[in-house]
Design an enzyme around this catalytic site. Structure first.
Site, short mmCIF file in Angstrom:
data_model
loop_
_atom_site.label_atom_id
_atom_site.label_comp_id
_atom_site.label_asym_id
_atom_site.label_seq_id
_atom_site.Cartn_x
_atom_site.Cartn_y
_atom_site.Cartn_z
N ARG A 163 0.82 -1.21 0.00
CA ARG A 163 0.00 0.00 0.00
C ARG A 163 0.86 1.26 0.00
O ARG A 163 0.58 2.21 -0.73
CB ARG A 163 -0.92 0.00 1.22
CG ARG A 163 -2.02 -1.04 1.18
CD ARG A 163 -2.96 -0.85 2.36
NE ARG A 163 -4.04 -1.82 2.37
CZ ARG A 163 -3.98 -2.99 2.96
NH1 ARG A 163 -2.87 -3.33 3.60
NH2 ARG A 163 -5.00 -3.82 2.94
N ILE A 164 1.90 1.28 0.84
CA ILE A 164 2.72 2.49 0.95
C ILE A 164 3.50 2.71 -0.33
O ILE A 164 3.60 3.84 -0.83
CB ILE A 164 3.65 2.39 2.17
CG1 ILE A 164 2.82 2.35 3.46
CG2 ILE A 164 4.62 3.58 2.22
CD1 ILE A 164 3.62 2.06 4.71
N CYS A 242 12.23 4.45 4.66
CA CYS A 242 11.25 4.80 5.69
C CYS A 242 10.41 3.57 6.02
O CYS A 242 9.27 3.69 6.46
CB CYS A 242 10.35 5.94 5.21
SG CYS A 242 11.20 7.50 4.96
N ALA A 243 10.98 2.38 5.78
CA ALA A 243 10.23 1.13 5.97
C ALA A 243 10.62 0.43 7.26
O ALA A 243 9.92 0.51 8.26
CB ALA A 243 10.45 0.22 4.76
N GLU A 273 17.41 0.98 17.46
CA GLU A 273 16.80 2.25 17.87
C GLU A 273 16.64 2.28 19.39
O GLU A 273 16.43 1.22 20.00
CB GLU A 273 15.44 2.42 17.19
CG GLU A 273 15.55 2.52 15.67
CD GLU A 273 14.20 2.73 15.00
OE1 GLU A 273 13.16 2.81 15.71
OE2 GLU A 273 14.17 2.84 13.75
N HIS A 291 12.40 8.01 13.20
CA HIS A 291 11.30 7.05 13.05
C HIS A 291 9.94 7.74 13.26
O HIS A 291 9.14 7.34 14.12
CB HIS A 291 11.44 5.90 14.04
CG HIS A 291 10.71 4.66 13.61
ND1 HIS A 291 11.11 3.40 13.95
CD2 HIS A 291 9.59 4.49 12.86
CE1 HIS A 291 10.28 2.51 13.44
NE2 HIS A 291 9.34 3.14 12.78
N ALA A 294 5.20 7.72 10.45
CA ALA A 294 3.77 7.52 10.73
C ALA A 294 3.24 8.49 11.78
O ALA A 294 2.09 8.39 12.20
CB ALA A 294 3.52 6.09 11.19
#
Length: 539
Positions: A163-164, A242-243, A273, A291, A294
């Site tokens: 989708r992204i 960005c995944a 992270e 991060h 979203a």
């Protein structure tokens, strides 16, 4: 509690459901439950709420609340947990399932936010906007150092076209970029619908001016962008991630930016992270964010609204399409069905790794005793195993059919009378755009799940955790060469089965090994001309 029943989700008239919202959530997103006349909403942390946990019917959380087995057992009336986001690492799914609690998430809520953030990173990267902004804040007026390049007419390569990836492609086309995509499961019809050109990975790497990653982090994709693949890219390429952290070898990316061919990079996710003081943040050619792809007001509203609507619907007796776990089954029925679900899940897991290309249709055929049973659970179990390697989301028997429908895969089943002499017999036929795979299996109480045929090759193999699939020409000495090669790499063979179509023709080997065969081992098979292909299957 009976087999496929879940906890009764209908209360008597005038009795309200208690919904506990344990984490901070969007007020707007929670409106469906806040405005419902069948729900009483309590917005308090689960560890300090004045409401008795035994009275809670539904729990809404984000990432701050960890739902343990102990917590679930304190909520005997709990029917559903709604996680406002994609990941469910903070929920004990096994404990929820054991206690008949359905768990749902919001897999689509951050799609637009992540796609927009990626495109913002792309535009900022190509025009040096963060660097120029910082220069201005330092009191400088430096126009020459920040000359950029246009997106118009350039080629964007999208690795992973979910989708992204599709949303990013739409934005890139609006800037009149050429968009190519690599995804082993991207069908031609879906590519045409999204107006992108599907290509193989090598072609994407060699042709793209910009490469954006949108693939799940799996065994196959971990470190997939490494020094070897970077060296296949155009000089001056830009890379965006960005995944998921871990898809890029960050040391190799750093060296490629310092020494070429990578012109610059935009990174939102990292292997470890929090990534404070990360080496990539020190490079002027790199823009980084912590991060936050979203992290938008809309995304937080969307994920809260999605789970609120689904939780409310479920409490009112409707199905939960984004359920992540199987409703509780009683022990007797589970014991009866479990061996076959293990077989079908194994067949799904194995066939997915053997058929690494777009899928149009899956046909599941049952024979023997199975032809007289309700096989819906077996179908879902197969699909759960099949999709485990293909999408970046938790898939199991509850949501597997929904995943297949969402990806426009036609799933059908047939019941046959001929069972080839087996008490239970399952044949799977997977159709793609260029080829078809058939795999058949059976289950015996003595030997467990077994693979008895792959395409035209008959065999009898009990798959192991580490399985090697070898396609070869039927020549004397091939088996010995395979054994010697594996021995040279300290890989012990635990089991072997060979199938062939006819003497001297095509043949296959299935080998169970004591450890996984890494890329070095797989590449070593190229020295034998009799070997057609080799695949490592992890079950």
């Amino acid at each position: 509690m009976s087999r496929v029943e879940v906890k009764e989700a209908v209360k008597s008239e005038n009795q309200l459901f208690t919904v506990l919202v344990s984490d901070q959530m969007s007020e707007k997103g929670l409106q469906p439950v806040m405005e419902s006349d069948v729900v009483e909403v309590v917005r308090e942390n689960i560890h300090s709420t004045a409401t008795p946990l035994a009275e809670v019917d539904a729990l809404l959380i984000r990432s701050a609340t960890t739902v343990t087995k102990e917590l679930i057992e304190q909520m005997p009336n709990l029917k559903i947990i709604g996680r406002a986001g994609v990941g469910v690492d903070n929920v004990d799914l096994d404990a929820a399932t054991e206690n008949g609690v359905v768990v749902v998430n919001a897999p689509d809520g951050n799609t637009i936010s992540t796609a927009e953030h990626t495109f913002a990173m792309l535009a900022s990267l190509v025009r040096n906007i963060p660097q120029a902004n910082q220069s201005m804040k330092e009191g400088k007026w430096d126009r020459k150092s920040y000359q950029g390049t246009e997106l118009y007419g350039k080629t964007l390569g999208v690795i992973g076209f979910g989708r992204i990836g599709a949303e990013l492609a739409a934005r890139a086309r609006a800037f009149r970029m050429n968009v190519i995509a690599y995804d082993p499961f991207l069908t031609q019809s879906r590519a045409e619908k999204n107006r992108v050109t599907p290509v193989e990975l090598d072609e994407l790497l060699a042709s793209s001016d910009f490469i954006s990653l949108h693939t799940p982090l799996t065994k196959e994709t971990k470190g997939m962008i490494n020094a070897e693949r970077i060296n296949q890219m155009k000089n001056g390429v830009y890379i965006l991630n960005c995944a998921r952290g871990g898809i890029i070898d960050e040391d190799d990316l750093y060296n490629a930016i310092e020494n070429g061919p990578v012109q610059g990079a935009a990174v939102d996710v990292y292997e470890d992270e929090p990534a404070d003081n990360h080496p990539l943040t020190k490079l002027p050619q790199v823009i980084t964010t912590p991060h936050i792809a979203a992290s938008t007001t809309e995304a937080q509203t969307n994920v809260a609204e999605q789970v609120a609507i689904e939780v409310l619907g479920y409490l009112n007796g409707k199905p939960a399409p984004h359920a992540l776990n199987l409703p509780y089954l009683d022990a007797d029925v589970f014991e009866k069905l479990s061996p076959i679900t293990k077989l079908t899940r194994m067949l799904g897991d194995m066939s997915s790794q053997l058929f690494r290309e777009p899928v149009k249709a899956i046909k599941i055929s049952y024979a023997g005793e199975l032809s007289h049973q309700d096989t819906g659970l077996f179908n879902r179990s197969f699909l759960a195993g099949f999709f485990r390697h293909r999408i970046d989301a938790y898939v199991n028997e509850v949501n597997a059919s929904h995943v297949a429908k969402d990806r426009e895969i036609n799933v059908s089943e047939t019941h046959e009378t001929e069972s080839s002499g087996y008490s239970n017999f399952i044949e799977i036929e997977i159709s793609g755009e260029k080829r078809t795979l058939k795999i058949s299996g059976t289950y015996s109480n003595e030997f467990g799940p077994r693979v008895i045929k792959i395409n035209e090759f008959a065999l009898d193999f009990q798959p192991s955790h580490h399985t090697l699939y070898v396609q070869h020409n039927d020549r004397p000495g091939v088996i010995g060469k395979v054994g010697q090669l594996l021995g040279k790499h300290d890989v012990n063979i635990a089991a072997m089965q060979v199938g062939r179509s006819f003497e001297g023709g095509n043949a296959i080997m299935l080998l169970g090994t004591d450890k996984e065969c890494d890329q070095e081992v797989l590449k070593a098979f190229a020295e034998f001309e009799e070997i057609v292909s080799v695949s490592s299957i992890e079950l």
